[in-house]
Write an enzyme that holds these catalytic residues in place. Structure first.
Site, PDB file in Angstrom:
ATOM      1  N   SER A  47       7.809 -23.511 -29.944  1.00 52.64           N
ATOM      2  CA  SER A  47       8.119 -22.704 -28.825  1.00 52.64           C
ATOM      3  C   SER A  47       7.894 -21.308 -28.956  1.00 52.64           C
ATOM      4  CB  SER A  47       9.708 -23.203 -28.232  1.00 52.64           C
ATOM      5  OG  SER A  47       9.875 -22.469 -27.023  1.00 52.64           O
ATOM      6  N   GLU A  48       7.360 -20.991 -28.109  1.00 52.30           N
ATOM      7  CA  GLU A  48       7.002 -19.258 -27.942  1.00 52.30           C
ATOM      8  C   GLU A  48       8.179 -18.429 -28.050  1.00 52.30           C
ATOM      9  OE1 GLU A  48       5.074 -20.502 -24.105  1.00 52.30           O
ATOM     10  OE2 GLU A  48       5.457 -21.541 -25.721  1.00 52.30           O
TER      11      GLU A  48
END
Length: 222
Positions: A47-48
């Site tokens: 997840s960024e």
């Protein structure tokens, strides 16, 4: 013909993700893939906002306000997960360390162009965000989308009419009418929903379609 539901699309994507792959799931529809993954296959979700190794929170588990994904959903960590800041997270994305990113889209062209951040002048979304980094940095870009707009216009097009997130980046599209590879300026159907013959795809796709082999048939459940 009955189109696939979003849940059915998510299950198809989850089944096609290679074992052990590092995968980023974009905001919106792609996050539905998370709870359809078989843990035994060892897919690592990135997840960024700075996580590698996450899963959805189970009903019996208590949410931790510090653990969310990019869609602001509460998540839990898998064994061996890592948490890091945005610098490292975007270095992973830009450095080619993501095997597959699955993104939503407003439009995809037959050349693999992706438009997924603006609906035009009246759209309040201010910028392209991390999708641009994922689109150009991931080794493979898959898209989950509905084939038609609410007005009935095709989203799979010869040329995108909206601002591009990335040019020539999309390799595969999972749409509610079937699964398509994007190759050599055409959409190549790998699978189509039951009741949709290839000869009728022009009603759904405003772009060249090339039949490489007989598409397998998908049977949506009620």
């Amino acid at each position: 013909m009955k189109p696939l539901s979003r849940e059915q699309l998510a299950a198809l994507v989850a089944a096609d993700l290679p074992a052990g792959a590092v995968v980023n799931l974009g905001i919106g529809m792609p996050t539905m893939v998370t709870d359809r993954l078989d843990p035994a296959r060892g897919v690592q979700l990135h997840s960024e906002n700075g996580i590698l190794g996450m899963r959805l929170l189970q009903d019996h588990e208590t949410a931790d306000g510090d653990l969310i994904n990019a869609s602001k959903q509460s998540i839990a960590l898998t064994q061996g997960a890592a948490i890091f800041d945005h610098v490292y997270s975007f270095s992973i994305m830009r450095g080619g360390h993501i095997d597959i990113t699955v993104l939503g889209a407003f439009e995809v062209s037959c050349e693999g162009d992706l438009a997924n951040w603006s609906l035009g002048a009246d759209d309040p979304m201010p910028s392209v965000g991390g999708a641009m980094d994922l689109a150009v940095g991931a080794r493979n870009v898959w898209v989950m989308m509905e084939a038609l707009t609410r007005e009935g216009a095709p989203r799979l097009r010869g040329r995108c009419s909206l601002p591009l997130t990335g040019a020539g980046v999309v390799g595969r599209v999972y749409a509610d009418i079937g699964i398509f590879d994007v190759r050599d300026g055409a959409f190549v159907p790998l699978a189509l929903v039951d009741g949709l013959p290839p000869s009728e795809l022009h009603r759904w796709i405003d772009a060249p379609v090339r039949i490489a082999q007989a598409p397998r048939v998908l049977h949506p459940h009620s």
